[in-house]
Scaffold this motif. Structure first.
Motif, short mmCIF file in Angstrom:
data_model
loop_
_atom_site.label_atom_id
_atom_site.label_comp_id
_atom_site.label_asym_id
_atom_site.label_seq_id
_atom_site.Cartn_x
_atom_site.Cartn_y
_atom_site.Cartn_z
N THR A 1 7.57 -6.34 -9.60
CA THR A 1 6.71 -6.41 -8.41
C THR A 1 7.44 -5.72 -7.28
O THR A 1 8.64 -5.93 -7.09
CB THR A 1 6.42 -7.87 -8.02
N CYS A 2 6.74 -4.87 -6.55
CA CYS A 2 7.33 -4.12 -5.44
C CYS A 2 6.52 -4.36 -4.17
O CYS A 2 5.28 -4.38 -4.21
CB CYS A 2 7.31 -2.62 -5.74
N LEU A 3 7.23 -4.50 -3.08
CA LEU A 3 6.61 -4.63 -1.76
C LEU A 3 7.29 -3.63 -0.85
O LEU A 3 8.52 -3.61 -0.75
CB LEU A 3 6.79 -6.04 -1.21
N ILE A 4 6.50 -2.78 -0.22
CA ILE A 4 7.05 -1.85 0.76
C ILE A 4 6.36 -2.13 2.09
O ILE A 4 5.15 -2.37 2.15
CB ILE A 4 6.91 -0.38 0.32
N ILE A 5 7.15 -2.14 3.15
CA ILE A 5 6.66 -2.49 4.47
C ILE A 5 6.92 -1.35 5.43
O ILE A 5 8.01 -0.79 5.45
CB ILE A 5 7.36 -3.77 4.99
N TYR A 6 5.90 -1.00 6.21
CA TYR A 6 6.05 0.00 7.26
C TYR A 6 5.37 -0.54 8.51
O TYR A 6 4.15 -0.64 8.55
CB TYR A 6 5.45 1.35 6.85
N VAL A 7 6.16 -0.91 9.50
CA VAL A 7 5.71 -1.50 10.76
C VAL A 7 4.81 -2.71 10.45
O VAL A 7 5.32 -3.76 10.10
CB VAL A 7 5.02 -0.46 11.68
N ASP A 8 3.50 -2.57 10.56
CA ASP A 8 2.62 -3.72 10.30
C ASP A 8 1.73 -3.50 9.08
O ASP A 8 0.72 -4.17 8.90
CB ASP A 8 1.78 -4.05 11.53
N ASP A 9 2.11 -2.56 8.23
CA ASP A 9 1.38 -2.30 6.98
C ASP A 9 2.29 -2.58 5.81
O ASP A 9 3.51 -2.38 5.89
CB ASP A 9 0.91 -0.84 6.91
N MET A 10 1.70 -3.01 4.71
CA MET A 10 2.51 -3.23 3.51
C MET A 10 1.68 -2.92 2.27
O MET A 10 0.45 -2.99 2.29
CB MET A 10 3.05 -4.65 3.45
N ILE A 11 2.40 -2.55 1.23
CA ILE A 11 1.80 -2.30 -0.07
C ILE A 11 2.48 -3.24 -1.05
O ILE A 11 3.71 -3.29 -1.13
CB ILE A 11 2.01 -0.85 -0.54
N LEU A 12 1.67 -3.96 -1.80
CA LEU A 12 2.16 -4.84 -2.85
C LEU A 12 1.64 -4.27 -4.17
O LEU A 12 0.44 -4.08 -4.33
CB LEU A 12 1.65 -6.26 -2.63
N LYS B 1 14.35 -15.02 0.23
CA LYS B 1 14.08 -16.41 -0.15
C LYS B 1 13.02 -16.50 -1.24
O LYS B 1 12.92 -17.52 -1.92
CB LYS B 1 13.73 -17.25 1.09
N PHE B 2 12.24 -15.44 -1.43
CA PHE B 2 11.25 -15.39 -2.51
C PHE B 2 11.81 -14.73 -3.76
O PHE B 2 11.09 -14.49 -4.73
CB PHE B 2 9.99 -14.66 -2.06
N GLY B 3 13.12 -14.38 -3.74
CA GLY B 3 13.77 -13.81 -4.92
C GLY B 3 13.72 -12.29 -5.01
O GLY B 3 14.00 -11.72 -6.06
N TYR B 4 13.40 -11.62 -3.91
CA TYR B 4 13.31 -10.16 -3.92
C TYR B 4 14.63 -9.55 -3.49
O TYR B 4 15.36 -10.11 -2.67
CB TYR B 4 12.18 -9.69 -2.99
N LYS B 5 14.92 -8.38 -4.05
CA LYS B 5 16.13 -7.63 -3.67
C LYS B 5 15.69 -6.42 -2.85
O LYS B 5 14.72 -5.75 -3.19
CB LYS B 5 16.89 -7.17 -4.90
N GLN B 6 16.45 -6.15 -1.79
CA GLN B 6 16.15 -5.01 -0.93
C GLN B 6 16.74 -3.75 -1.57
O GLN B 6 17.88 -3.75 -2.05
CB GLN B 6 16.76 -5.24 0.45
N SER B 7 15.98 -2.68 -1.58
CA SER B 7 16.43 -1.42 -2.16
C SER B 7 17.56 -0.82 -1.33
O SER B 7 17.52 -0.87 -0.10
CB SER B 7 15.25 -0.43 -2.22
N ASN B 8 18.53 -0.24 -1.99
CA ASN B 8 19.62 0.45 -1.29
C ASN B 8 19.17 1.78 -0.72
O ASN B 8 19.68 2.23 0.30
CB ASN B 8 20.81 0.67 -2.23
N SER B 9 18.21 2.43 -1.37
CA SER B 9 17.79 3.76 -0.92
C SER B 9 16.69 3.71 0.14
O SER B 9 16.52 4.66 0.88
CB SER B 9 17.32 4.59 -2.11
N ASP B 10 15.93 2.62 0.20
CA ASP B 10 14.86 2.47 1.20
C ASP B 10 14.83 1.01 1.63
O ASP B 10 14.38 0.15 0.87
CB ASP B 10 13.52 2.90 0.62
N HIS B 11 15.32 0.74 2.82
CA HIS B 11 15.43 -0.66 3.28
C HIS B 11 14.10 -1.36 3.48
O HIS B 11 14.06 -2.57 3.68
CB HIS B 11 16.28 -0.73 4.55
N THR B 12 12.98 -0.62 3.43
CA THR B 12 11.66 -1.24 3.58
C THR B 12 11.04 -1.61 2.23
O THR B 12 9.93 -2.12 2.18
CB THR B 12 10.68 -0.31 4.34
N LEU B 13 11.76 -1.35 1.14
CA LEU B 13 11.28 -1.63 -0.21
C LEU B 13 11.99 -2.86 -0.78
O LEU B 13 13.22 -2.93 -0.76
CB LEU B 13 11.52 -0.42 -1.12
N PHE B 14 11.19 -3.80 -1.28
CA PHE B 14 11.72 -5.02 -1.89
C PHE B 14 11.19 -5.11 -3.32
O PHE B 14 10.01 -4.87 -3.56
CB PHE B 14 11.30 -6.25 -1.09
#
Length: 157
Positions: free
Chosen positions: A25-36, A3-16
């Motif tokens: 801009t990249c966002l990666i999420i692991y459990v309750d941590d994220m990197i922007l 809804k914010f216009g991000y696409k989910q990576s095909n190779s890593d489902h936690t990467l937007f």
């Protein structure tokens, strides 16, 4: 994230990923941590604002440590290492006082399965091997040795 216009990576489902022109801009999420991260500072600020409105979270500032990898920012660039991860691994296997080797495994090593060899704890072997595989992300010099010992995962001796 969609809804914010991000696409989910095909190779890593936690990467937007979101691209605007030549910026990303990249966002990666692991459990309750994220990197922007990225080079689109406006988009990063907007996403941060949107995430804070949707979720209860804290901004811990510039990335220093994530999943056992330390991130160092220096004038020469960004460097990653797993020093603490290595020290914890050495402590786990009782090898804190071991001496380092330039070549962790000789070529033509001759390792092979033998019928009469004593079996070892397969679960422990596989757990340690998994840790070594993860370590090889920042230590490509051990990749060959890790690949060789991976061949014995099913019945370690």
């Amino acid at each position: 994230m969609k809804k914010f216009g991000y696409k989910q990576s095909n190779s890593d489902h936690t990467l937007f990923i979101k691209k605007r022109g030549d910026k990303i801009t990249c966002l990666i999420i692991y459990v309750d941590d994220m990197i922007l991260t990225g080079d689109d500072t406006e988009e990063m600020a907007e996403l941060g604002k949107n995430l804070f409105s949707e979720f209860e979270m804290k901004d811990l500032g510039p990335l220093k440590y994530f999943l056992g990898i330390e991130v160092l920012r220096l004038r020469k660039g960004i460097f990653i290492n797993q020093k603490k991860y290595v020290l914890d691994l050495l402590a786990e296997v009782g090898m804190v006082d071991c001496k380092p080797a330039d070549a962790p495994m000789v070529q033509n090593h001759g390792l092979q399965m033998k019928e009469e060899a004593r079996k070892t704890d397969r679960g422990r072997y596989q757990r340690l091997l998994g840790k070594l595989i993860y370590l090889s992300h920042t230590r490509p010099d051990i990749a060959y040795a890790v690949g060789i010992v991976s061949q014995f995962m099913h019945a370690p001796q």
